[in-house]
Design a protein around this motif. Structure first.
Motif, PDB file in Angstrom:
ATOM      1  N   ILE A 157       0.719  -1.196   0.040  1.00 50.93           N
ATOM      2  CA  ILE A 157       0.060  -0.091   0.117  1.00 50.93           C
ATOM      3  C   ILE A 157       0.818   1.238   0.145  1.00 50.93           C
ATOM      4  CG2 ILE A 157      -2.095  -1.109   1.095  1.00 50.93           C
ATOM      5  CD1 ILE A 157      -1.019   0.193   3.739  1.00 50.93           C
ATOM      6  N   SER A 158       2.048   1.062   0.024  1.00 48.00           N
ATOM      7  CA  SER A 158       2.929   2.449   0.114  1.00 48.00           C
ATOM      8  C   SER A 158       3.625   2.599  -1.055  1.00 48.00           C
ATOM      9  CB  SER A 158       4.244   2.007   1.099  1.00 48.00           C
ATOM     10  OG  SER A 158       5.112   2.911   1.012  1.00 48.00           O
ATOM     11  N   THR A 159       4.000   4.013  -1.531  1.00 49.05           N
ATOM     12  CA  THR A 159       4.432   4.334  -2.596  1.00 49.05           C
ATOM     13  C   THR A 159       6.099   4.735  -2.513  1.00 49.05           C
ATOM     14  OG1 THR A 159       3.819   6.526  -2.299  1.00 49.05           O
ATOM     15  CG2 THR A 159       2.454   5.060  -3.825  1.00 49.05           C
ATOM     16  N   GLN A 160       6.456   4.434  -1.188  1.00 46.82           N
ATOM     17  CA  GLN A 160       8.002   4.564  -0.611  1.00 46.82           C
ATOM     18  C   GLN A 160       8.479   3.688   0.044  1.00 46.82           C
ATOM     19  OE1 GLN A 160       7.967   8.810   0.660  1.00 46.82           O
ATOM     20  NE2 GLN A 160       8.242   9.820  -1.378  1.00 46.82           N
ATOM     21  N   LEU A 161       9.678   3.624   0.029  1.00 50.28           N
ATOM     22  CA  LEU A 161      10.542   2.746   0.872  1.00 50.28           C
ATOM     23  C   LEU A 161      11.726   3.220   1.222  1.00 50.28           C
ATOM     24  CD1 LEU A 161      10.872  -0.269   2.325  1.00 50.28           C
ATOM     25  CD2 LEU A 161      11.716  -1.025  -0.118  1.00 50.28           C
ATOM     26  N   ILE A 162      12.007   3.119   2.420  1.00 51.27           N
ATOM     27  CA  ILE A 162      13.354   3.431   3.105  1.00 51.27           C
ATOM     28  C   ILE A 162      13.924   1.886   3.612  1.00 51.27           C
ATOM     29  CG2 ILE A 162      14.998   4.416   4.563  1.00 51.27           C
ATOM     30  CD1 ILE A 162      13.230   6.958   4.413  1.00 51.27           C
ATOM     31  N   LEU A 163      14.880   1.486   2.762  1.00 49.91           N
ATOM     32  CA  LEU A 163      15.438  -0.013   3.494  1.00 49.91           C
ATOM     33  C   LEU A 163      16.734   0.378   4.167  1.00 49.91           C
ATOM     34  CD1 LEU A 163      15.279  -2.971   3.743  1.00 49.91           C
ATOM     35  CD2 LEU A 163      16.356  -3.128   1.294  1.00 49.91           C
ATOM     36  N   ARG A 184      15.614  12.288  -0.432  1.00 49.42           N
ATOM     37  CA  ARG A 184      15.477  11.604  -1.759  1.00 49.42           C
ATOM     38  C   ARG A 184      14.169  11.410  -2.081  1.00 49.42           C
ATOM     39  NH1 ARG A 184      16.750   8.422  -6.127  1.00 49.42           N
ATOM     40  NH2 ARG A 184      15.727   6.436  -5.926  1.00 49.42           N
ATOM     41  N   LEU A 185      13.389  10.794  -1.181  1.00 48.24           N
ATOM     42  CA  LEU A 185      11.978  10.531  -1.318  1.00 48.24           C
ATOM     43  C   LEU A 185      10.928  11.607  -1.401  1.00 48.24           C
ATOM     44  CD1 LEU A 185      11.571   7.028   0.884  1.00 48.24           C
ATOM     45  CD2 LEU A 185      12.115   7.235  -1.609  1.00 48.24           C
ATOM     46  N   ASN A 186      11.423  12.606  -0.463  1.00 44.67           N
ATOM     47  CA  ASN A 186      10.563  13.813  -0.621  1.00 44.67           C
ATOM     48  C   ASN A 186      10.676  14.597  -2.062  1.00 44.67           C
ATOM     49  OD1 ASN A 186       9.662  13.688   2.081  1.00 44.67           O
ATOM     50  ND2 ASN A 186      11.310  14.936   2.848  1.00 44.67           N
ATOM     51  N   CYS A 187      11.849  14.505  -2.626  1.00 44.67           N
ATOM     52  CA  CYS A 187      12.146  15.017  -3.874  1.00 44.67           C
ATOM     53  C   CYS A 187      11.702  14.380  -4.977  1.00 44.67           C
ATOM     54  CB  CYS A 187      13.793  14.863  -3.941  1.00 44.67           C
ATOM     55  SG  CYS A 187      14.213  15.896  -5.763  1.00 44.67           S
ATOM     56  N   LEU A 188      11.496  13.015  -4.692  1.00 50.95           N
ATOM     57  CA  LEU A 188      10.829  12.094  -5.993  1.00 50.95           C
ATOM     58  C   LEU A 188       9.275  12.491  -5.879  1.00 50.95           C
ATOM     59  CD1 LEU A 188      13.010   8.869  -5.756  1.00 50.95           C
ATOM     60  CD2 LEU A 188      12.738  10.521  -7.764  1.00 50.95           C
ATOM     61  N   ARG A 193       7.853  15.214  -4.975  1.00 47.34           N
ATOM     62  CA  ARG A 193       7.627  16.581  -5.599  1.00 47.34           C
ATOM     63  C   ARG A 193       7.667  16.357  -7.127  1.00 47.34           C
ATOM     64  NH1 ARG A 193      10.568  18.092  -1.330  1.00 47.34           N
ATOM     65  NH2 ARG A 193      12.491  18.320  -2.523  1.00 47.34           N
ATOM     66  N   CYS A 194       8.336  15.712  -7.692  1.00 50.93           N
ATOM     67  CA  CYS A 194       8.571  15.360  -8.969  1.00 50.93           C
ATOM     68  C   CYS A 194       7.510  14.689  -9.502  1.00 50.93           C
ATOM     69  CB  CYS A 194       9.866  14.745  -9.255  1.00 50.93           C
ATOM     70  SG  CYS A 194      11.561  15.722  -9.154  1.00 50.93           S
ATOM     71  N   HIS A 195       7.074  13.635  -8.773  1.00 49.63           N
ATOM     72  CA  HIS A 195       5.631  12.943  -9.326  1.00 49.63           C
ATOM     73  C   HIS A 195       4.572  13.831  -9.463  1.00 49.63           C
ATOM     74  CE1 HIS A 195       7.895   9.050  -9.588  1.00 49.63           C
ATOM     75  NE2 HIS A 195       7.982   9.317  -8.480  1.00 49.63           N
ATOM     76  N   ARG A 196       4.678  14.927  -8.294  1.00 52.42           N
ATOM     77  CA  ARG A 196       3.440  15.613  -8.246  1.00 52.42           C
ATOM     78  C   ARG A 196       3.175  16.531  -9.529  1.00 52.42           C
ATOM     79  NH1 ARG A 196       4.300  15.519  -2.829  1.00 52.42           N
ATOM     80  NH2 ARG A 196       5.421  17.420  -2.694  1.00 52.42           N
ATOM     81  N   LEU A 197       4.470  17.084  -9.630  1.00 61.82           N
ATOM     82  CA  LEU A 197       4.735  18.085 -10.827  1.00 61.82           C
ATOM     83  C   LEU A 197       4.438  17.415 -12.116  1.00 61.82           C
ATOM     84  CD1 LEU A 197       8.023  19.839  -9.722  1.00 61.82           C
ATOM     85  CD2 LEU A 197       5.765  20.799 -10.094  1.00 61.82           C
ATOM     86  N   VAL A 198       4.722  16.266 -12.478  1.00 69.39           N
ATOM     87  CA  VAL A 198       4.466  15.238 -13.485  1.00 69.39           C
ATOM     88  C   VAL A 198       3.003  15.182 -13.649  1.00 69.39           C
ATOM     89  CG1 VAL A 198       4.756  13.193 -14.668  1.00 69.39           C
ATOM     90  CG2 VAL A 198       6.441  14.281 -13.606  1.00 69.39           C
ATOM     91  N   MET A 199       2.138  14.932 -12.624  1.00 67.75           N
ATOM     92  CA  MET A 199       1.021  14.628 -12.519  1.00 67.75           C
ATOM     93  C   MET A 199      -0.065  15.906 -12.690  1.00 67.75           C
ATOM     94  SD  MET A 199       1.016  11.361 -12.780  1.00 67.75           S
ATOM     95  CE  MET A 199      -0.720  10.902 -12.535  1.00 67.75           C
TER      96      MET A 199
END
Length: 109
Positions: free
Chosen positions: A25-31, A94-98, A100-106
């Motif tokens: 259910i997540s769109t982000q992961l920190i391993l 990194r994930l915050n930046c990604l 933001r990029c996804h929101r801009l693309v959408m």
């Protein structure tokens, strides 16, 4: 997600499967592997599995590696294909930046 101790032939596959089961259910992961003391070739295979799973599932991820993880990745991932970062703060950045990029693309940015 955090793992510590050793990642080797006895548990490498389990790590990959665990990540797969828990990113539904997540769109982000920190391993976070910053406390892994031994990282064998099966650990590398687990990371490859995680990378493929995340790409197929549209999950952005970041990897925080211990010296043992970094040492093996220097050998087996010389082109730095995995999203390896220095620490948890860098992973979150990194994930915050990604995101933001996804929101801009959408068009929601």
């Amino acid at each position: 997600m955090t793992a510590d101790g050793e990642i080797d032939a006895t548990n490498g596959k389990a790590l990959g499967r665990f990540v797969e089961r828990h990113t539904g259910i997540s769109t982000q992961l920190i391993l976070d592997l910053s406390n892994v003391e031994f990282f064998g070739s099966q650990g590398f295979r687990a990371l490859y599995y995680v990378d493929v799973h995340c790409a197929r599932s549209d999950v952005d991820w970041a990897l925080v590696g211990s010296p043992a993880v970094r040492r093996l990745l220097e050998i087996l991932d010389p082109n730095v294909e995995f999203p390896l970062v220095e620490d948890l703060a860098a992973a979150q950045s990194r994930l915050n930046c990604l995101a933001r990029c996804h929101r801009l693309v959408m068009g929601r940015g």
